[in-house]
Design a protein around this motif. Structure first.
Motif, PDB file in Angstrom:
ATOM      1  N   ILE A 163      13.641  20.080 -23.337  1.00 27.42           N
ATOM      2  CA  ILE A 163      14.774  20.968 -23.084  1.00 27.42           C
ATOM      3  C   ILE A 163      15.351  20.683 -21.706  1.00 27.42           C
ATOM      4  N   ALA A 164      16.646  20.924 -21.606  1.00 30.59           N
ATOM      5  CA  ALA A 164      17.312  20.725 -20.316  1.00 30.59           C
ATOM      6  C   ALA A 164      16.866  21.817 -19.355  1.00 30.59           C
ATOM      7  N   ARG A 165      16.790  21.462 -18.070  1.00 29.39           N
ATOM      8  CA  ARG A 165      16.446  22.472 -17.065  1.00 29.39           C
ATOM      9  C   ARG A 165      17.647  23.385 -16.864  1.00 29.39           C
ATOM     10  N   SER A 166      17.362  24.668 -16.653  1.00 31.42           N
ATOM     11  CA  SER A 166      18.492  25.571 -16.452  1.00 31.42           C
ATOM     12  C   SER A 166      19.063  25.361 -15.050  1.00 31.42           C
ATOM     13  N   GLY A 167      20.339  25.013 -15.012  1.00 32.66           N
ATOM     14  CA  GLY A 167      21.038  24.930 -13.722  1.00 32.66           C
ATOM     15  C   GLY A 167      20.726  23.703 -12.892  1.00 32.66           C
ATOM     16  N   LYS A 168      19.733  22.919 -13.272  1.00 30.99           N
ATOM     17  CA  LYS A 168      19.411  21.739 -12.459  1.00 30.99           C
ATOM     18  C   LYS A 168      19.646  20.488 -13.286  1.00 30.99           C
ATOM     19  N   THR A 169      20.686  19.770 -12.967  1.00 27.97           N
ATOM     20  CA  THR A 169      20.917  18.548 -13.715  1.00 27.97           C
ATOM     21  C   THR A 169      20.934  17.361 -12.766  1.00 27.97           C
ATOM     22  N   VAL A 170      20.698  16.222 -13.362  1.00 29.55           N
ATOM     23  CA  VAL A 170      20.815  14.985 -12.603  1.00 29.55           C
ATOM     24  C   VAL A 170      22.271  14.569 -12.705  1.00 29.55           C
ATOM     25  N   ASP A 171      22.968  14.497 -11.582  1.00 27.73           N
ATOM     26  CA  ASP A 171      24.408  14.264 -11.657  1.00 27.73           C
ATOM     27  C   ASP A 171      24.834  13.014 -10.890  1.00 27.73           C
ATOM     28  N   PRO A 172      24.961  11.903 -11.621  1.00 27.10           N
ATOM     29  CA  PRO A 172      25.311  10.638 -10.949  1.00 27.10           C
ATOM     30  C   PRO A 172      26.713  10.660 -10.331  1.00 27.10           C
ATOM     31  N   LYS A 173      27.554  11.604 -10.757  1.00 25.19           N
ATOM     32  CA  LYS A 173      28.920  11.644 -10.204  1.00 25.19           C
ATOM     33  C   LYS A 173      28.919  12.022  -8.724  1.00 25.19           C
ATOM     34  N   THR A 174      27.805  12.600  -8.274  1.00 23.43           N
ATOM     35  CA  THR A 174      27.749  13.028  -6.868  1.00 23.43           C
ATOM     36  C   THR A 174      27.176  11.951  -5.938  1.00 23.43           C
ATOM     37  N   ILE A 175      26.851  10.763  -6.515  1.00 21.03           N
ATOM     38  CA  ILE A 175      26.301   9.690  -5.671  1.00 21.03           C
ATOM     39  C   ILE A 175      27.324   9.310  -4.606  1.00 21.03           C
ATOM     40  N   GLU A 176      26.875   9.193  -3.348  1.00 22.90           N
ATOM     41  CA  GLU A 176      27.804   8.800  -2.279  1.00 22.90           C
ATOM     42  C   GLU A 176      27.131   7.816  -1.325  1.00 22.90           C
ATOM     43  N   SER A 177      27.938   7.176  -0.501  1.00 25.81           N
ATOM     44  CA  SER A 177      27.403   6.215   0.470  1.00 25.81           C
ATOM     45  C   SER A 177      26.383   6.916   1.359  1.00 25.81           C
ATOM     46  N   GLY A 178      25.299   6.219   1.629  1.00 20.86           N
ATOM     47  CA  GLY A 178      24.257   6.786   2.481  1.00 20.86           C
ATOM     48  C   GLY A 178      23.093   7.351   1.693  1.00 20.86           C
ATOM     49  N   ASP A 179      23.296   7.646   0.399  1.00 20.89           N
ATOM     50  CA  ASP A 179      22.174   8.093  -0.434  1.00 20.89           C
ATOM     51  C   ASP A 179      21.104   7.005  -0.468  1.00 20.89           C
ATOM     52  N   VAL A 180      19.843   7.427  -0.605  1.00 24.28           N
ATOM     53  CA  VAL A 180      18.777   6.429  -0.591  1.00 24.28           C
ATOM     54  C   VAL A 180      18.195   6.210  -1.987  1.00 24.28           C
ATOM     55  N   VAL A 181      17.649   5.013  -2.195  1.00 26.93           N
ATOM     56  CA  VAL A 181      17.000   4.665  -3.462  1.00 26.93           C
ATOM     57  C   VAL A 181      15.497   4.617  -3.222  1.00 26.93           C
ATOM     58  N   ILE A 182      14.775   5.389  -4.022  1.00 22.22           N
ATOM     59  CA  ILE A 182      13.323   5.501  -3.838  1.00 22.22           C
ATOM     60  C   ILE A 182      12.612   5.002  -5.086  1.00 22.22           C
ATOM     61  N   THR A 183      11.519   4.253  -4.895  1.00 22.51           N
ATOM     62  CA  THR A 183      10.643   3.942  -6.024  1.00 22.51           C
ATOM     63  C   THR A 183       9.365   4.752  -5.851  1.00 22.51           C
ATOM     64  N   SER A 184       8.800   5.165  -6.977  1.00 20.99           N
ATOM     65  CA  SER A 184       7.594   5.992  -6.884  1.00 20.99           C
ATOM     66  C   SER A 184       6.343   5.146  -6.635  1.00 20.99           C
ATOM     67  N   GLY A 185       6.487   3.817  -6.570  1.00 19.65           N
ATOM     68  CA  GLY A 185       5.296   3.009  -6.279  1.00 19.65           C
ATOM     69  C   GLY A 185       5.541   1.521  -6.417  1.00 19.65           C
ATOM     70  N   THR A 186       4.457   0.772  -6.444  1.00 23.30           N
ATOM     71  CA  THR A 186       4.518  -0.693  -6.446  1.00 23.30           C
ATOM     72  C   THR A 186       5.205  -1.224  -7.703  1.00 23.30           C
ATOM     73  N   ILE A 187       5.886  -2.353  -7.543  1.00 27.90           N
ATOM     74  CA  ILE A 187       6.654  -2.872  -8.675  1.00 27.90           C
ATOM     75  C   ILE A 187       5.949  -4.058  -9.352  1.00 27.90           C
ATOM     76  N   GLY A 188       6.128  -4.132 -10.666  1.00 30.05           N
ATOM     77  CA  GLY A 188       5.671  -5.300 -11.425  1.00 30.05           C
ATOM     78  C   GLY A 188       4.235  -5.253 -11.928  1.00 30.05           C
ATOM     79  N   ASP A 189       3.516  -4.162 -11.658  1.00 28.87           N
ATOM     80  CA  ASP A 189       2.103  -4.109 -12.041  1.00 28.87           C
ATOM     81  C   ASP A 189       1.904  -4.280 -13.554  1.00 28.87           C
ATOM     82  N   HIS A 190       2.708  -3.562 -14.331  1.00 26.24           N
ATOM     83  CA  HIS A 190       2.516  -3.614 -15.786  1.00 26.24           C
ATOM     84  C   HIS A 190       2.779  -5.018 -16.335  1.00 26.24           C
ATOM     85  N   GLY A 191       3.873  -5.606 -15.898  1.00 26.57           N
ATOM     86  CA  GLY A 191       4.250  -6.930 -16.396  1.00 26.57           C
ATOM     87  C   GLY A 191       3.141  -7.954 -16.200  1.00 26.57           C
ATOM     88  N   ILE A 192       2.595  -8.002 -14.982  1.00 31.35           N
ATOM     89  CA  ILE A 192       1.548  -8.988 -14.706  1.00 31.35           C
ATOM     90  C   ILE A 192       0.230  -8.602 -15.381  1.00 31.35           C
TER      91      ILE A 192
END
Lengths: 369, 334
Positions: B147-176
């Protein structure tokens, strides 16, 4: 947590790049010549593009890709023959991953596989021997493409098959040697370069002394290099320094793994099972004694003798892979690049192989798309 | 019960009944729903989210998980990164004749355990048995409902310069980890797949009222392909710092040997988030409270909201453009 680079690397690399650019520019001011080097090895082509070294040196040092991508230098007729080899229901054809999408005149191994031919990607030729053991009723053929880096492993596979007395294993060998092609580029192809960035992996087998002829016969400097950013920058810096001082020599900048005389055990294994032969190269043609073929003693394992494979003259395309591997064209100069020829629809092997000049340029240096 | 799956296990008769009761119903613990041909679910009013995914992983068992675990995490994560709260799963199994019952039991148990741990219930299922050679062991399809969260949505339209990109951890583990587990490449490594349901960790970020502007899990095609899609879909330029990418030594080593680029390797337990710069530290702190987010890191930022492209700045300071994964990654010759 480890990141892609050691923390001290970026600062060292940046400083080295500045020093290198400064020296290259002053050489150019003095002589009017932009230092131009050829990276012989396909893995260098890829690493130079991926790490941004090539980009940062643009306008200061010209780097040309050379004949070191094994799939790219393979003659089209051989490629067609290897694909033809797979067109039989009772055969299992094993290959390195790079080969599978190389376009043949009719089709690629990939499309033959899609239509049900038994074509398997292996990482080591020894795996193909194991597959032959597991499938005693079927012929298993390994497509043996590669330089001196790979040939000792091909020899190890022949050794194992011979030891096990396997009757259903064979190898279609179309291998290449580094020294003859470098000589040909400098003599017949008149490649205009000021030095070679020499391959790391091949040199582990051949050793530093294998390149001395470049200095003795052509006054051409060369530096053996590893594949990290700092290693490659340092090697190119040494090349510019030797050029600037007009003091050509062969330097080993990869001493952690490359010795003066290489790996004698690997060399012995290689020549126990293989002997020099004339070999055709894409874009160059036949170069005498530039390849290795399976020795007569092991002819039973030579797929070229075991199977009767006939192919016609290869289909002509406007692909310039042949010029690319001689340093005579860059990917952007090919009319097909990025338009008719992309990794999804490759026209030539340079766009397929992970060591190919076009593939590296497409992945890491193309401007749009 | 017999040791192996036979075609009779799929014919709807006595054996099929036994298989469902003894392996599936007992693992999922939902005897009530199993009496009907369909399940009735109660959902709070509002928008529901639905997704489906099929799993054909080879090998079926690998370090860090198995096809059962991945069938939960894949679908749960698709719901969670869309900003929904995952609640229910369905599971369809296509099983090859001759498949070991013990293996099937282990896979089903793993699926059930993961679902329980993620707080979702498996409410419908199906099994089919096909002739030997028609599938490779077992394939699983899961569909997820949230179910959708009430009142809290992920809204890509609000992306602006200066926003940061975060990864939750190390990359490529599954593939290898998967490549190594296939045993075809002669790689021996302790590396484990990262496959894990991320909904609880994502819940924690959302519950902290962080304005997550975009979230996606970088599965097939890896971090680069996922970010290229975001960049193109929402016309934003994202610039990554190569030095900032968290990556295990084993993954770097394997990529060096095989000629792979870790940015294009699959992940099954990672989320990429775009959040406001002001909330960067708070987001990282929340992610790092969870074992699956222990190596969370900022890997780049949004630099422009007009051109849709992904850039990578190398440690040398040169910048290059990243594109989608083009074709399969194939191991090179030398």
């Amino acid at each position: 947590m480890q990141t892609l680079f050691e923390p001290q690397d970026p600062a060292v690399a940046k400083k080295l790049a500045q020093k290198l650019i400064h020296l290259a520019d002053s050489y150019r001011e003095r002589t009017g010549i932009m230092p131009t080097f050829m990276e012989v090895c396909g893995s260098h082509t890829m690493a130079l593009a991926r790490t941004g070294v090539k980009l940062i040196l643009q306008g200061h040092v010209r780097l040309l890709s050379g004949p070191g991508c094994p799939v790219c230098v393979t003659d089209q007729k051989q490629i067609d023959a290897m694909i033809e080899l797979a067109e039989s229901d009772d055969r299992i054809v094993c290959t390195f991953g790079d080969m599978i999408r190389v376009p043949g005149s009719k089709r690629s191994l990939q499309s033959a596989k899609t239509e049900g031919r038994d074509i398997r990607i292996v990482y080591s030729p020894l795996d193909a021997v194991r597959i032959a053991e597991e499938n005693p009723d079927r012929d298993v053929v390994f497509l043996g493409v590669g330089f001196e880096t790979t040939v000792p492993v091909l020899a190890a596979a022949l050794q194992l098959a011979y030891k096990k007395q396997l009757k259903n294993f064979s190898m279609w060998a179309t291998t290449k040697l580094v020294q003859p092609v470098l000589r040909t580029l400098l003599t017949e192809k008149h490649v205009k370069i000021n030095g070679f960035l020499l391959p790391g992996h091949v040199s582990i087998v051949l050793g530093q002394h294998a390149y001395q002829f470049l200095v003795d016969e052509f006054q051409m400097p060369g530096v053996i290099s590893g594949f990290e950013t700092v290693e490659m920058l340092s090697a190119i810096y040494q090349l510019v320094k030797m050029l600037d001082a007009d003091h050509p020599a062969i330097m080993n900048n990869y001493k952690s793994v490359v010795r003066e005389n290489g790996n004698p055990a690997a060399q012995k294994l290689m020549f126990d099972y293989f002997e020099p032969c004339d070999e055709a190269w894409r874009g160059i043609g036949m170069i005498p004694q530039s390849g290795l073929d399976i020795r007569e003693k092991y002819a039973a394992y030579n797929a070229k003798k075991k199977f009767k494979i006939e192919v016609g003259e290869p289909k002509k395309t406007r692909c310039r892979c042949g010029d690319m591997i001689c340093g005579l064209a860059t990917p952007e100069e090919c009319i097909l690049f990025g338009k008719a020829c992309t990794p999804l629809h490759p026209v030539g092997p340079c766009m397929v192989s992970t060591e190919g000049a076009c593939s590296a340029h497409y992945a890491y240096m193309r401007k749009d798309g | 019960m017999d040791r192996k799956i036979t075609l009779a296990h799929g014919d709807g008769g006595e054996l099929a009944h036994k298989l469902i009761q003894q392996i599936f119903v007992s693992a999922f613990g939902n005897t009530r729903e199993s009496h009907f041909d369909a399940s009735f679910l109660s959902l709070d009013s509002g928008q529901i989210a639905v997704t489906t995914d099929s799993f054909v992983v080879k090998p079926l068992f690998f370090p860090g998980g198995d096809i059962g675990k991945i069938a939960v995490s894949g679908t749960v994560n698709d719901l969670a990164v869309a900003g929904a709260v995952p609640l229910y799963l369905t599971a369809g199994f296509i099983i090859e004749e001759g498949f070991l019952l013990a293996d099937l039991r282990q896979i089903v148990q793993s699926l059930a355990d993961e679902a329980r741990a993620a707080g979702v219930r498996v409410v419908a299922g199906d099994t089919k048995v096909v002739e030997k050679g028609s599938v490779d062991g077992v394939y699983i399809n899961t569909a997820g409902i949230g179910i959708a969260r009430s009142g809290k949505t992920v809204d890509p339209k609000t992306i602006e310069s200066g926003d940061v990109v975060i990864t939750s951890g190390t990359i490529g583990d599954h593939g290898i980890a998967i490549l190594a587990a296939r045993g075809e490449l002669g790689l021996v490594t302790d590396l484990k797949s990262d496959c894990a349901p991320l909904n609880r960790m994502i819940d924690a970020v959302m519950d902290a009222a962080i304005a997550v502007k975009m979230m996606r899990d970088p599965t097939r095609g890896g971090v680069a392909t996922t970010l290229v899609e975001i960049a193109e879909d929402f016309k934003v330029t994202i610039q990554l710092q190569e030095q900032a990418l968290p990556i295990r030594r084993e993954v770097v080593g394997a990529c060096d040997i095989l000629g792979f680029d870790p940015l294009y390797l699959a992940n099954e337990g990672k989320v990429l988030m775009i959040v406001p710069k002001a909330e960067e530290e708070r987001t990282l702190a929340i992610l790092r409270r969870f074992p699956e987010g222990a190596n969370a890191a900022t890997i780049g930022e949004v630099t422009d909201t007009e051109n849709g492209k992904l850039l990578l700045e190398t440690p040398l300071g040169s910048r290059r453009r990243l594109h989608r994964l083009s074709g399969m990654m194939l191991p090179r010759i030398c």
